[in-house]
Design an enzyme around this catalytic site. Structure first.
Site, mmCIF file in Angstrom:
data_model
loop_
_atom_site.group_PDB
_atom_site.id
_atom_site.type_symbol
_atom_site.label_atom_id
_atom_site.label_comp_id
_atom_site.label_asym_id
_atom_site.label_seq_id
_atom_site.Cartn_x
_atom_site.Cartn_y
_atom_site.Cartn_z
ATOM 1 N N SER A 313 0.807 -1.204 0.000
ATOM 2 C CA SER A 313 0.000 0.000 0.000
ATOM 3 C C SER A 313 0.852 1.273 0.000
ATOM 4 O O SER A 313 1.480 1.589 -1.003
ATOM 5 C CB SER A 313 -0.948 -0.042 1.197
ATOM 6 O OG SER A 313 -1.960 0.911 1.091
ATOM 7 N N ASP A 324 9.917 5.588 -10.431
ATOM 8 C CA ASP A 324 9.538 6.228 -11.696
ATOM 9 C C ASP A 324 10.318 7.507 -11.943
ATOM 10 O O ASP A 324 10.643 7.831 -13.094
ATOM 11 C CB ASP A 324 8.035 6.535 -11.696
ATOM 12 C CG ASP A 324 7.192 5.306 -12.005
ATOM 13 O OD1 ASP A 324 7.775 4.203 -12.143
ATOM 14 O OD2 ASP A 324 5.955 5.436 -12.101
ATOM 15 N N LYS A 338 -0.846 -4.262 -3.041
ATOM 16 C CA LYS A 338 -2.096 -3.716 -2.535
ATOM 17 C C LYS A 338 -2.262 -2.318 -3.113
ATOM 18 O O LYS A 338 -1.825 -1.334 -2.529
ATOM 19 C CB LYS A 338 -2.083 -3.719 -1.009
ATOM 20 C CG LYS A 338 -3.460 -3.638 -0.363
ATOM 21 C CD LYS A 338 -3.974 -2.237 -0.360
ATOM 22 C CE LYS A 338 -5.305 -2.144 0.358
ATOM 23 N NZ LYS A 338 -5.840 -0.770 0.323
#
Length: 467
Positions: A313, A324, A338
């Site tokens: 999460s 990224d 998740k």
């Protein structure tokens, strides 16, 4: 391997659910209203009446309604749930990092309670409870026949009261009996230390209301007395998640201002959001930005982020954002996956529902759901591989699908990835795997030592490029 549905015994519905700051959607006020299925509701009423009149024992209306609501939600996905008064209170208190319990994450396997992970510095952790332990009896009550919710309720209790766990453990010929004393658990969200001159380690155990402020203090402490870091390890292993604003703030601590951290997308307009590395997206009620106290060099220090199958999460949001933006090298094993958003809708009687309303996406648009974050460099928990079989989001019954990427393969699918080569501080192949109870950032922490070696290698390469 049987499917397992995970629930937290300590934080209730809070653990593994990155909530949008306990976002309360105005579900009842949506303009687009759908018609009620009258015939189906008539069938429901008939079943309700049959139970009310003919069941062998009287059943309270309140209990039947609660069970019906719980059934509707639990059959949607593993993270939607009905929260009774106790569970709702646990959710609210848990975000502050203090709650009552044993300090253990549990799931269900073959009718027994399975330990997913003990939480650091808790009764379960200190007593030696291990991941993979199967609990078959609570005091004198057999677990077989109980639902996971029933088992959790029996494991809860007032602080200073004891509970005897009867456990089956792999490698042990006889069952183990371990007595734990319940206590109010205070989870320290952030930990840190200077592991050696020039190299720091920061660990986030859970994302709570105070996580961003605590992170700023710990990073500033690593730079005190004129220290200048040459490398930093951000340790997110076995961090089950928490509050979304905490994940945004931690990401913002190391990213340039105003870059995208995470986005969400769902059916309603308020589920379509984009969050950036800016104070308005991570501050909650505080007027002062704690990241203003962060050393400027922290934005540029070479970083490695450690993750594993227990990173879920909010942890995955941070790892995905730093990956990224090429701000850090992600090291470890595939994360939990998740990638769904749960919104909380309070109900009368201090109860609530936790409803999955959206999916998370990394800055590049990758879906985390049922896939997780793939490390840039795969490093297992020991030189021999270690770690065992972990339950991930893709293993859970009725898990939400990934709408953009292929879901994470099962552990036995596909080709094994190459592991990092052992360094001089690593164990030989014929030595035993690391124990389940690991001292993080120690000489025996294989993954951490690999991360440290990588940082040192990056430093050498940087120095050569300047020559």
């Amino acid at each position: 391997m049987s499917k397992a549905k995970t629930i937290s015994l300590t934080v209730g519905a809070f653990v593994a659910g990155a909530l949008i700051s306990l976002h309360i959607p105005a579900l009842a006020d949506k303009e687009a209203k759908t018609g009620l299925p009258i015939e189906d509701l008539r069938t429901f009423a008939e079943v309700y009446g049959a139970i009310k009149q003919g069941y062998v024992e009287p059943v309270e209306d309140k209990k039947m309604i609660a069970n019906a609501i719980s059934g509707m939600l639990s059959n949607l996905d593993p993270h939607s749930a009905y929260l009774d008064a106790d569970a709702f209170k646990d959710l609210q208190v848990g975000t502050q990092g203090e709650f009552g319990g044993l300090g253990i994450e549990v799931g269900m396997e073959d009718g027994l309670v399975k330990v997913v992970s003990p939480i650091e510095d808790t009764p379960a952790y200190r007593a030696g409870i291990k991941s993979g332990d199967l609990i078959f009896k609570l005091d004198d009550t057999p677990v077989k026949g109980l639902t996971l919710s029933d088992a959790v309720k029996k494991m809860r209790g007032k602080p200073k009261t004891s509970l005897k766990l009867s456990i089956l453990r792999k490698g042990e010929a006889k069952p183990l009996e371990i007595t734990l004393v319940r206590e109010v658990i205070k989870v320290q969200s952030v930990k840190s230390k200077l592991v050696e001159p020039g190299y720091g380690w920061v660990r986030i155990t859970q994302f709570q209301e105070n996580t961003v402020a605590e992170l700023a203090k710990h990073v500033a402490g690593l730079y005190k007395d004129g220290n200048k870091l040459q490398g930093l390890v951000l340790d997110l292993r076995n961090d089950p998640g928490g509050l979304l604003n905490g994940a945004i703030g931690v990401s913002a601590a190391f990213l340039p201002p105003d870059v995208k951290v995470v986005s969400t997308d769902g059916r309603t307009e308020d589920a379509k959001q984009e969050f950036k590395a800016r104070p308005q997206d991570y501050l909650r009620g505080s007027k002062e930005d704690p990241l203003k106290t962060m050393p400027v060099d922290a934005k540029k220090v070479p970083m490695v982020v450690l993750v594993n199958g227990g990173s879920a999460s909010a942890s995955e949001i941070v790892a995905g954002a730093l990956q990224d933006h090429k701000r850090a090298v992600i090291v470890g094993t595939q994360t939990f996956g998740k990638g769904s958003v749960q919104s909380v809708l309070p109900l009368p009687g201090n109860t609530a529902i936790k409803l999955t309303t959206a999916r998370y996406y990394t800055p590049d648009g990758r879906s985390i759901q049922a896939k997780g974050i793939t490390p840039d460099i795969l490093v297992e928990e020991s030189a021999n591989g270690g770690g065992g079989m972990r339950v991930r989001e893709a293993d859970l019954d009725r898990h939400l699908s990934n709408d953009r990427d292929q879901e994470a393969p099962k552990p036995d699918a596909g080709k094994p990835q190459a592991k990092a080569k052992p360094g001089k501080n690593d164990k030989a192949d014929d030595e035993e795997d690391l124990p389940q109870r690991l001292e993080y950032a120690s000489k025996g922490d294989y993954q951490f030592q690999q991360a440290l070696n990588l940082l040192k290698g990056l430093r050498i390469m940087q120095n050569k490029s300047k020559e």
